[in-house]
Design a protein around this motif. Structure first.
Motif, PDB file in Angstrom:
ATOM      1  N   ASN A 177       7.223   7.173   4.914  1.00  0.00           N
ATOM      2  CA  ASN A 177       7.882   8.436   5.228  1.00  0.00           C
ATOM      3  C   ASN A 177       8.511   8.972   3.943  1.00  0.00           C
ATOM      4  O   ASN A 177       9.238   8.239   3.262  1.00  0.00           O
ATOM      5  N   LYS A 178       8.239  10.193   3.613  1.00  0.00           N
ATOM      6  CA  LYS A 178       8.770  10.775   2.368  1.00  0.00           C
ATOM      7  C   LYS A 178      10.198  11.288   2.546  1.00  0.00           C
ATOM      8  O   LYS A 178      10.831  11.692   1.579  1.00  0.00           O
ATOM      9  N   ASN A 179      10.710  11.293   3.762  1.00  0.00           N
ATOM     10  CA  ASN A 179      12.043  11.875   4.011  1.00  0.00           C
ATOM     11  C   ASN A 179      13.069  10.834   4.449  1.00  0.00           C
ATOM     12  O   ASN A 179      13.954  11.129   5.249  1.00  0.00           O
ATOM     13  N   ILE A 180      12.943   9.629   3.943  1.00  0.00           N
ATOM     14  CA  ILE A 180      13.836   8.557   4.384  1.00  0.00           C
ATOM     15  C   ILE A 180      15.293   8.874   4.053  1.00  0.00           C
ATOM     16  O   ILE A 180      16.180   8.699   4.902  1.00  0.00           O
ATOM     17  N   LEU A 181      15.539   9.354   2.831  1.00  0.00           N
ATOM     18  CA  LEU A 181      16.930   9.641   2.449  1.00  0.00           C
ATOM     19  C   LEU A 181      17.528  10.700   3.371  1.00  0.00           C
ATOM     20  O   LEU A 181      18.627  10.515   3.914  1.00  0.00           O
ATOM     21  N   GLU A 182      16.798  11.774   3.558  1.00  0.00           N
ATOM     22  CA  GLU A 182      17.292  12.866   4.395  1.00  0.00           C
ATOM     23  C   GLU A 182      17.538  12.382   5.829  1.00  0.00           C
ATOM     24  O   GLU A 182      18.573  12.672   6.430  1.00  0.00           O
ATOM     25  N   GLU A 183      16.605  11.621   6.342  1.00  0.00           N
ATOM     26  CA  GLU A 183      16.753  11.163   7.730  1.00  0.00           C
ATOM     27  C   GLU A 183      17.810  10.077   7.872  1.00  0.00           C
ATOM     28  O   GLU A 183      18.328   9.847   8.960  1.00  0.00           O
ATOM     29  N   SER A 184      18.155   9.415   6.772  1.00  0.00           N
ATOM     30  CA  SER A 184      19.189   8.371   6.847  1.00  0.00           C
ATOM     31  C   SER A 184      20.572   8.962   7.074  1.00  0.00           C
ATOM     32  O   SER A 184      21.475   8.281   7.541  1.00  0.00           O
ATOM     33  N   LEU A 185      20.738  10.253   6.727  1.00  0.00           N
ATOM     34  CA  LEU A 185      22.068  10.857   6.807  1.00  0.00           C
ATOM     35  C   LEU A 185      22.569  10.966   8.239  1.00  0.00           C
ATOM     36  O   LEU A 185      23.772  10.954   8.487  1.00  0.00           O
ATOM     37  N   GLY A 186      21.664  11.118   9.164  1.00  0.00           N
ATOM     38  CA  GLY A 186      22.084  11.256  10.561  1.00  0.00           C
ATOM     39  C   GLY A 186      22.737  12.599  10.830  1.00  0.00           C
ATOM     40  O   GLY A 186      23.505  12.755  11.776  1.00  0.00           O
ATOM     41  N   LYS A 208       0.821  -1.221   0.000  1.00  0.00           N
ATOM     42  CA  LYS A 208       0.000   0.000   0.000  1.00  0.00           C
ATOM     43  C   LYS A 208       0.857   1.275   0.000  1.00  0.00           C
ATOM     44  O   LYS A 208       0.325   2.365  -0.185  1.00  0.00           O
ATOM     45  N   LEU A 209       2.162   1.124   0.232  1.00  0.00           N
ATOM     46  CA  LEU A 209       3.042   2.297   0.256  1.00  0.00           C
ATOM     47  C   LEU A 209       3.485   2.610  -1.169  1.00  0.00           C
ATOM     48  O   LEU A 209       4.032   1.736  -1.853  1.00  0.00           O
ATOM     49  N   ASP A 210       3.278   3.851  -1.601  1.00  0.00           N
ATOM     50  CA  ASP A 210       3.613   4.167  -2.999  1.00  0.00           C
ATOM     51  C   ASP A 210       5.077   4.557  -3.183  1.00  0.00           C
ATOM     52  O   ASP A 210       5.502   4.843  -4.298  1.00  0.00           O
ATOM     53  N   ASN A 211       5.852   4.595  -2.100  1.00  0.00           N
ATOM     54  CA  ASN A 211       7.267   4.951  -2.240  1.00  0.00           C
ATOM     55  C   ASN A 211       8.172   3.727  -2.329  1.00  0.00           C
ATOM     56  O   ASN A 211       9.393   3.850  -2.299  1.00  0.00           O
ATOM     57  N   LEU A 212       7.593   2.530  -2.435  1.00  0.00           N
ATOM     58  CA  LEU A 212       8.410   1.314  -2.478  1.00  0.00           C
ATOM     59  C   LEU A 212       8.313   0.610  -3.826  1.00  0.00           C
ATOM     60  O   LEU A 212       7.250   0.586  -4.445  1.00  0.00           O
ATOM     61  N   ASP A 213       9.430   0.035  -4.263  1.00  0.00           N
ATOM     62  CA  ASP A 213       9.429  -0.939  -5.354  1.00  0.00           C
ATOM     63  C   ASP A 213       9.701  -2.296  -4.714  1.00  0.00           C
ATOM     64  O   ASP A 213      10.786  -2.516  -4.160  1.00  0.00           O
ATOM     65  N   ILE A 214       8.728  -3.188  -4.770  1.00  0.00           N
ATOM     66  CA  ILE A 214       8.882  -4.528  -4.181  1.00  0.00           C
ATOM     67  C   ILE A 214       9.106  -5.511  -5.323  1.00  0.00           C
ATOM     68  O   ILE A 214       8.365  -5.496  -6.316  1.00  0.00           O
ATOM     69  N   TYR A 215      10.121  -6.360  -5.184  1.00  0.00           N
ATOM     70  CA  TYR A 215      10.536  -7.189  -6.320  1.00  0.00           C
ATOM     71  C   TYR A 215      10.057  -8.641  -6.242  1.00  0.00           C
ATOM     72  O   TYR A 215      10.185  -9.373  -7.215  1.00  0.00           O
ATOM     73  N   ASN A 216       9.602  -9.088  -5.086  1.00  0.00           N
ATOM     74  CA  ASN A 216       9.186 -10.498  -4.992  1.00  0.00           C
ATOM     75  C   ASN A 216       7.843 -10.629  -4.255  1.00  0.00           C
ATOM     76  O   ASN A 216       7.704 -11.415  -3.327  1.00  0.00           O
ATOM     77  N   LYS A 217       6.878  -9.858  -4.742  1.00  0.00           N
ATOM     78  CA  LYS A 217       5.574  -9.811  -4.074  1.00  0.00           C
ATOM     79  C   LYS A 217       4.900 -11.176  -3.993  1.00  0.00           C
ATOM     80  O   LYS A 217       4.275 -11.520  -3.004  1.00  0.00           O
TER      81      LYS A 217
END
Lengths: 139, 394
Positions: free
Chosen positions: B384-393, B303-312
């Protein structure tokens, strides 16, 4: 450097990195390296003439910290002498490893001045510059 | 299920990296502690009582493994350091001497490096079976690559990235009709699904204890007895010979000729406790629970539109995905900040990307101690739309 500016610099250089894409020009010195602790990988081409770093290109897949640090470093290094670049790298690596360093020569590389707080990111932040250092020290 | 058996689950971590290694229950760590405090002797080296006790426990573990995989004899079981060593012993100790330069081996590009690389090093002809559209490997894919020169089909029971379970019984039946031997990498299947080497008619099998709650550094090599007889020692040294002179080496009978040097004795003994533990829960119960949990998680993640799932569409325990625009390692470091442990990378499968087009992914791999609440926390973190930004720490 303000944290917001750091994040903006890092994300900009990750999403739109400087000099991505290899030339395959034989006048460039080429070297690859892979981060042993994760999945980052870079191929780097470096052109040096009369002791001056004329150009640096790269390709590969790597995380935001690895990619942005290399992109910022490339922008900082081009046009500098071999000795100047090695000195910047030496001080940058000291910063990443929480040692005394000369902050006056690092400019945008200061975006990574707190990266030592994240142990797993230290190797990411130095993967690209280590390859450049290796090329310069051996050529 | 059974979360109280794992001390580490009293902390805040959510452990979704079971494909890399499982957590260890108290009964396994207790077994290892007991060895070191009560009978820390070498196995098969001394005649005194404590050494005999250790040797007996070591051999009881062999019997336990025999029952666990339903082998016909304990002589069909060799203890190794892990599935990687088992596969190297099978390939370099048996196939190196049994194959000639025209013989062909069938693999697939979704196999683990520990299965592909020893065959590559052997220099035999390798044919890679195609994968289906959803990256599964089927008997049909394999049969299309079989020629008169095919001598070996080598595959994992459950693939470590895609997570598809292969129909080993049908593959073995097909292979044997065509005089082909089958090597099964069971690293991801032992303790996760039923493995019956007799019913499936498997020729060679490799597994690792640490993937199903057992200790690190203990592996299983199974071979049918008529094949085990012909595995030559890849490593030799102490404990494998009955005598040797300047011009002659007389090896012990199998499986002892294949266990050179001091073994991981506490690990082997703890493997018996591991098997008792897994049996007390029930492999079928584990498989059903994990399958249901994965279905729950995949429904939520889809249901999350920010993911690409490869083995559904896999019925297994793994989910591989990427957050759009975020490098896999950044996603894993972001989740780590929320105490969620996942794997990022190619997962020791360097060729799968040739088929999928995706080099690095995030892998969530479930086991029986994972819960719906943990899955919900993962979904919440990824929404979460800010995963990249928040990953930086930073």
């Amino acid at each position: 450097m303000d944290s917001n500016i750091k994040r903006e610099l890092i994300l900009d250089n990750f999403n739109y990195p400087n000099n991505k894409g290899l030339t395959n020009d034989p006048s460039y010195i080429k070297k690859s390296n892979k981060n042993p602790s994760c999945i980052d990988h870079f191929d780097i081409e470096l052109k040096i003439e009369d002791g001056i770093v004329k150009d640096i290109r790269f390709d590969g897949e790597a995380c935001a910290i690895a990619t942005s640090s290399l992109s910022i470093a490339i922008h900082r290094f081009i046009g500098k002498s071999k000795e100047e670049v090695l000195n910047i790298i030496d001080n940058y690596k000291k910063m990443v490893n929480e040692e005394e360093y000369d902050s006056s020569i690092l400019e945008d590389l200061l975006a990574f001045d707190e990266i030592y707080l994240q142990e797993s990111r230290k190797t990411c932040a130095t993967l690209g510059v280590n390859i450049i250092e290796d090329i310069l020290e051996n050529n | 299920m059974h979360r109280d058996d794992f001390n580490i689950l009293n902390t805040n971590i959510i452990y979704f990296d079971n494909g890399a290694t499982s957590l260890k229950p108290k009964c396994v760590t207790d077994s290892i502690n007991k060895y070191y405090s009560e009978y820390p002797m070498n196995a098969h080296r001394g005649d005194y009582n404590l050494s005999m006790l250790t040797s007996n426990l070591y051999e009881k573990s062999r019997d336990k493994v025999k029952e666990f995989i339903n082998a016909k004899s304990s002589k069909e079981i060799v203890f190794t350091s892990g599935a990687t060593e088992s596969l190297n012993m099978i390939i370099n100790g048996y196939f190196k001497h049994a194959l000639n330069s025209n013989d062909e081996v069938i693999l697939s590009k979704s196999e683990h490096a520990s299965l592909i690389l020893p065959f590559m090093e052997l220099g035999v002809k390798i044919k890679y079976a195609d994968l289906d559209e959803d990256y599964k490997l089927s008997l049909d894919n394999i049969s299309q690559k079989v020629t008169n020169n095919t001598k070996v089909i080598a595959l994992s029971h459950i693939s470590n990235v895609i997570g598809d379970k292969r129909d080993i019984k049908s593959i073995c039946e097909f292979a044997h009709k065509n005089n082909i031997l089958v090597v099964v990498d069971a690293a991801q299947s032992l303790g996760h699904t039923l493995v019956d080497v007799t019913d499936m008619d498997i020729d060679f099998l490799a597994g690792s204890a640490h993937k199903f709650c057992g200790p690190m550094g203990v592996g299983i090599l199974y071979a049918k007895e008529e094949l085990m007889k012909n595995i030559k020692p890849v490593t030799t040294g102490g404990g494998v010979t009955s005598s040797f002179r300047e011009d002659e080496i007389v090896y012990k009978d199998y499986p002892f000729n294949l266990e050179a040097g001091t073994r991981n004795v506490p690990g082997v003994i703890a493997l018996a406790d591991t098997i008792d533990y897994i049996n007390s829960i029930g492999v079928n119960t584990i498989e059903e629970y994990v399958s249901d949990l994965r279905k729950y998680l995949i429904t939520k993640l889809s249901k999350l539109d920010n993911l690409d799932i490869y083995n559904k569409d896999i019925d297994g325990s793994t989910i591989i995905f990427n957050v759009k625009g975020v490098f896999a390692q950044d996603t894993s470091l972001y989740l780590d900040k929320k105490n969620i442990c996942v794997r990022s990378g190619d997962h020791c499968d360097k060729m799968l990307h040739e088929v999928t087009g995706v080099k690095n992914t995030v892998r969530v791999s479930l086991y029986f101690y994972n819960t719906i609440e943990e899955c919900d926390k993962l979904v919440e973190a990824l929404d979460n739309k800010n995963i990249l930004e928040e990953s930086l720490g930073i």
